[in-house]
Structure formats: C-alpha cells, structure tokens
Design a protein around this motif. Structure first.
Motif, PDB file in Angstrom:
ATOM      1  N   GLY A 262       0.771  -1.345  -0.265  1.00  0.00           N
ATOM      2  CA  GLY A 262       0.036  -0.200   0.033  1.00  0.00           C
ATOM      3  C   GLY A 262       1.438   0.952   0.027  1.00  0.00           C
ATOM      4  N   LEU A 263       0.172   2.577  -0.521  1.00  0.00           N
ATOM      5  CA  LEU A 263       0.971   3.531  -0.299  1.00  0.00           C
ATOM      6  C   LEU A 263      -0.901   4.875  -0.708  1.00  0.00           C
ATOM      7  CD1 LEU A 263       3.251   5.581  -0.976  1.00  0.00           C
ATOM      8  CD2 LEU A 263       2.908   5.386  -3.571  1.00  0.00           C
ATOM      9  N   SER A 264      -0.189   5.519   0.068  1.00  0.00           N
ATOM     10  CA  SER A 264      -1.367   7.038   0.177  1.00  0.00           C
ATOM     11  C   SER A 264      -0.686   8.313  -0.544  1.00  0.00           C
ATOM     12  CB  SER A 264      -1.623   6.993   1.946  1.00  0.00           C
ATOM     13  OG  SER A 264      -2.113   5.678   2.513  1.00  0.00           O
ATOM     14  N   VAL A 265      -1.558   8.814  -0.585  1.00  0.00           N
ATOM     15  CA  VAL A 265      -1.220  10.072  -1.336  1.00  0.00           C
ATOM     16  C   VAL A 265      -2.263  10.919  -0.721  1.00  0.00           C
ATOM     17  CG1 VAL A 265      -0.099   8.949  -3.402  1.00  0.00           C
ATOM     18  CG2 VAL A 265      -2.764   9.787  -3.693  1.00  0.00           C
ATOM     19  N   SER A 266      -1.664  12.688  -1.052  1.00  0.00           N
ATOM     20  CA  SER A 266      -2.766  13.868  -0.136  1.00  0.00           C
ATOM     21  C   SER A 266      -3.018  13.955  -2.002  1.00  0.00           C
ATOM     22  CB  SER A 266      -1.190  14.537  -0.051  1.00  0.00           C
ATOM     23  OG  SER A 266      -0.638  15.366  -0.766  1.00  0.00           O
ATOM     24  N   ALA A 294      -0.460  10.554  -9.576  1.00  0.00           N
ATOM     25  CA  ALA A 294       0.379  11.220  -8.185  1.00  0.00           C
ATOM     26  C   ALA A 294       1.282  10.151  -7.490  1.00  0.00           C
ATOM     27  CB  ALA A 294      -1.328  11.233  -7.336  1.00  0.00           C
ATOM     28  N   ALA A 295       1.222   8.742  -7.575  1.00  0.00           N
ATOM     29  CA  ALA A 295       1.708   8.151  -6.271  1.00  0.00           C
ATOM     30  C   ALA A 295       3.011   8.141  -7.363  1.00  0.00           C
ATOM     31  CB  ALA A 295       1.606   5.801  -6.723  1.00  0.00           C
ATOM     32  N   LEU A 296       2.443   7.902  -8.530  1.00  0.00           N
ATOM     33  CA  LEU A 296       4.190   7.803  -9.703  1.00  0.00           C
ATOM     34  C   LEU A 296       4.690   9.384  -9.109  1.00  0.00           C
ATOM     35  CD1 LEU A 296       5.757   6.246 -11.626  1.00  0.00           C
ATOM     36  CD2 LEU A 296       4.185   7.851 -13.405  1.00  0.00           C
ATOM     37  N   LEU A 297       4.377  10.322  -8.970  1.00  0.00           N
ATOM     38  CA  LEU A 297       5.270  11.011  -9.287  1.00  0.00           C
ATOM     39  C   LEU A 297       5.276  12.551  -8.335  1.00  0.00           C
ATOM     40  CD1 LEU A 297       2.800  13.653 -11.834  1.00  0.00           C
ATOM     41  CD2 LEU A 297       4.996  12.435 -11.915  1.00  0.00           C
ATOM     42  N   CYS A 298       4.750  10.865  -6.969  1.00  0.00           N
ATOM     43  CA  CYS A 298       4.673  11.837  -5.358  1.00  0.00           C
ATOM     44  C   CYS A 298       6.959  11.824  -4.636  1.00  0.00           C
ATOM     45  CB  CYS A 298       4.196  11.262  -3.973  1.00  0.00           C
ATOM     46  SG  CYS A 298       4.122  10.042  -3.828  1.00  0.00           S
ATOM     47  N   GLY A 299       6.877  10.832  -5.975  1.00  0.00           N
ATOM     48  CA  GLY A 299       9.115  11.143  -4.949  1.00  0.00           C
ATOM     49  C   GLY A 299       8.931   9.999  -4.150  1.00  0.00           C
ATOM     50  N   MET A 301       8.728   6.993  -4.192  1.00  0.00           N
ATOM     51  CA  MET A 301       8.804   5.460  -4.602  1.00  0.00           C
ATOM     52  C   MET A 301       9.830   4.962  -5.858  1.00  0.00           C
ATOM     53  SD  MET A 301       4.875   3.709  -5.789  1.00  0.00           S
ATOM     54  CE  MET A 301       5.915   2.466  -6.409  1.00  0.00           C
ATOM     55  N   ASP A 302      10.791   4.101  -5.278  1.00  0.00           N
ATOM     56  CA  ASP A 302      11.971   4.029  -6.331  1.00  0.00           C
ATOM     57  C   ASP A 302      11.596   3.389  -7.542  1.00  0.00           C
ATOM     58  OD1 ASP A 302      14.276   4.158  -6.945  1.00  0.00           O
ATOM     59  OD2 ASP A 302      15.212   2.258  -6.190  1.00  0.00           O
TER      60      ASP A 302
END
Length: 329
Positions: A262-266, A294-299, A301-302
C-alpha cells in the motif's frame, strides 16, 4: 473463494464485447518527471460511462437469473459504480435503482439518472456516508424485492474488473514489454482485486501497489495487519470515489493472495497529478482517477530504471470541479 484465472478470462470474454478497449499510452514526459525508464498509462477514464466500473457491473448483471433481471437491482455508490451499473442496466434492459449520498458530485448524480436509473439520495450527518447509503439500499431491496448488489465486495465484481488488467497485459505483450511496477487506485478494492489477480497469474514479477488517499488507507492498513481494518472517521478527501473506510472481504482476499503493498497520497499530490495529466497526456481525470498517477510523481517510490504501468480509473468530474482542483495545484 478467490476467482481463478479461468474465471477472470471467462468474464473478460463477455465484457470485452460490451465495453471500450481503452488505450495504453506511453509518456516520455511522465518517465522524465518520475525517473522511471518507461511509463505506460491505462486511462479507464475513457471507458464506457467514464470509468472501469462498467466492466464489473456488466459482468455482474449477466449473472442474474431471468427473474432477478426482470425485477431489477439496487446498489449504493458515490458515483462511478452508479454510472457503470446504470449504463450496463440500460444496455441489458434491467431496471436499476442507485442509492447515493446527497453530497456525491452533482455531475455523477445527473449522469446516473441520464442512463435511466432511479436515484435515491441519503443524508448521513456525522455517520459514514457509505454506511447510511448501504442501509437504505438494503431496505429498498427488502421492500421491493430487488437484488442487492455491492459496489465492490462481490466476487463477480472483482472478476469483471479484472478485464482492465487482462487488457493491459495484452497491450503490453503486443509491445514486447512487461511492467516492473503496477500502480492502481483503491477505494473498496474491486478494481485492484481483479487487476492484481490478473497480474499475479500472468505477470508474477510485477510489483503491485495499492494507492489510496491519506486518511482512507483501509487497504494499506489491512495488508499491514493481515486482516481487514477500517480507518477512523476523520478529514475528507477530494477523491470522492476512494472514500471507503475498509476494503471489501472479496477484494481483500484477492489482493492479499497477490502480494500487494500500500501507498497513500495527499490531495495536493492528486491535484498536481490531475494538472500534469491534462497538460502532458491531454487527459481529464477526476481526483480518484489521478491517485495512482500521484503515486508515481510523489517521489516516495523508487522507480528508477523501471517500467511502470499506471491505471487511471476514471474521469467523471464536472468542468467547474476540474478547474477548481487544477487551479489549486
């Protein structure tokens, strides 16, 4: 029971003739912005009724008996499942009643009614809006003899939504590519349940990430705990289609079996993603549909050197709301 690969493929064989083949777009701009080697976007925003929901809704309605189909169905939804089910019902000649929270976007309420569905609005006050809407849908089902459908916690819905993943896999294979990372938005989990199973069976090396809005990370919490956990009541989010506070049991079992994380975004990250999608991809995405981008661009994730597949789940947003969100990015 978790749907088998044969089950997913059987559902896809039916739904693919009744739904759009959404394109697989490669973006050098997104690769540059994120640091990935290659980025592919699957815009389910271009799907029939504006989101992936038509896939699962159509397949689920095809499972009704002739008697059930004649009486009709009732479901609750904040918008995208409402539109997908209403459109599928119109296509199949099945009466549809949708219970929607009164604060669901007006554009989604109007579009649902436009497909011929009866729309019933609910006030929820301090209670969780999905809880109130679900109670009303159950009441209508009992009083009118309608078949009650759940928007995501249904094995057949999961199987139907898998078509988005199977289609993407076909498109990647046609280009001789495989995804190292798959980013998929999550509300109740119907989409990622089906998509994760498709990739688990056919692309097992792909890392699958469930993307949720901050404060509505029920899937992420549940995966970390190993059992379904609801998020506490708290602030809202612009991602109105991802406001489920807990994943459904059927999609959670599918996701857990597929090794998802999982990953959360604002909201701010989602707004920035909506703006970039419009400027670089010429796509109009609703906030929920832009969460995975947004998850791709949020920085956080590697993705360096990786091939990334981003599923953008929907584009059902009014012009006014879109302008407001993008203007605040």
């Amino acid at each position: 029971m978790i749907p088998s690969l044969e089950h997913l493929q059987r559902a896809y064989a039916v739904t693919r003739v009744a739904t759009q083949v959404t394109p697989l777009l490669e973006s050098a701009a997104l690769a540059k912005a994120s640091g990935a080697a290659r980025v592919f976007v699957k815009p389910e925003s271009l799907q029939w009724a504006g989101s992936f929901k038509a896939r699962g809704a159509y397949w689920r309605l095809k499972q009704l008996s002739p008697e059930e189909a004649k009486r009709g169905v009732v479901a609750y939804s904040s918008g995208n499942f409402a539109q997908g089910l209403a459109a599928a019902g119109e296509a199949l000649g099945i009466p549809v009643t949708i219970v929607m929270p009164v604060d669901a976007p007006a554009a989604k309420r109007e579009a649902t009614a436009g497909y011929g569905a009866r729309v019933v609005l609910t006030e929820h006050g301090a209670r969780a809006r999905e809880e109130v809407a679900a109670e009303k849908a159950r009441s209508i089902a009992g009083e009118e003899g309608l078949t009650l459908l759940h928007p995501f916690d249904d094995r057949e819905i999961v199987a139907g939504q898998a078509g988005a993943g199977l289609e993407a896999l076909e498109q990647l294979d046609a280009r001789g590519k495989a995804a190292d990372i798959l980013l998929c938005p999550v509300g109740g989990g119907g989409l990622i349940g089906g998509v994760a199973l498709a990739f688990h069976h056919l692309s097992p090396k792909t890392r699958i990430v469930a993307v949720e809005p901050e404060g509505f990370d029920g899937m992420g919490r549940s995966l970390a705990r190993g059992a379904i956990e609801a998020t506490p009541m708290g602030p809202s989010t612009i991602c109105d289609g991802l406001m489920a506070r807990r994943p459904g049991e059927a999609p959670f079992e599918a996701v857990r079996a597929s090794g998802v994380e999982g990953l959360s975004v604002s909201d701010a990250e989602v707004r920035a993603a909506m703006k970039l999608a419009f400027e670089k991809l010429k796509l109009v995405l609703e906030p929920s549909g832009a969460a995975s981008l947004a998850a791709l661009l949020c920085g956080r994730m590697d993705v360096a050197g990786k091939t990334v597949l981003v599923i953008c789940s929907g584009g059902n947003v009014s012009l006014g709301d879109f302008m407001r969100h993008v203007g605040n990015a």
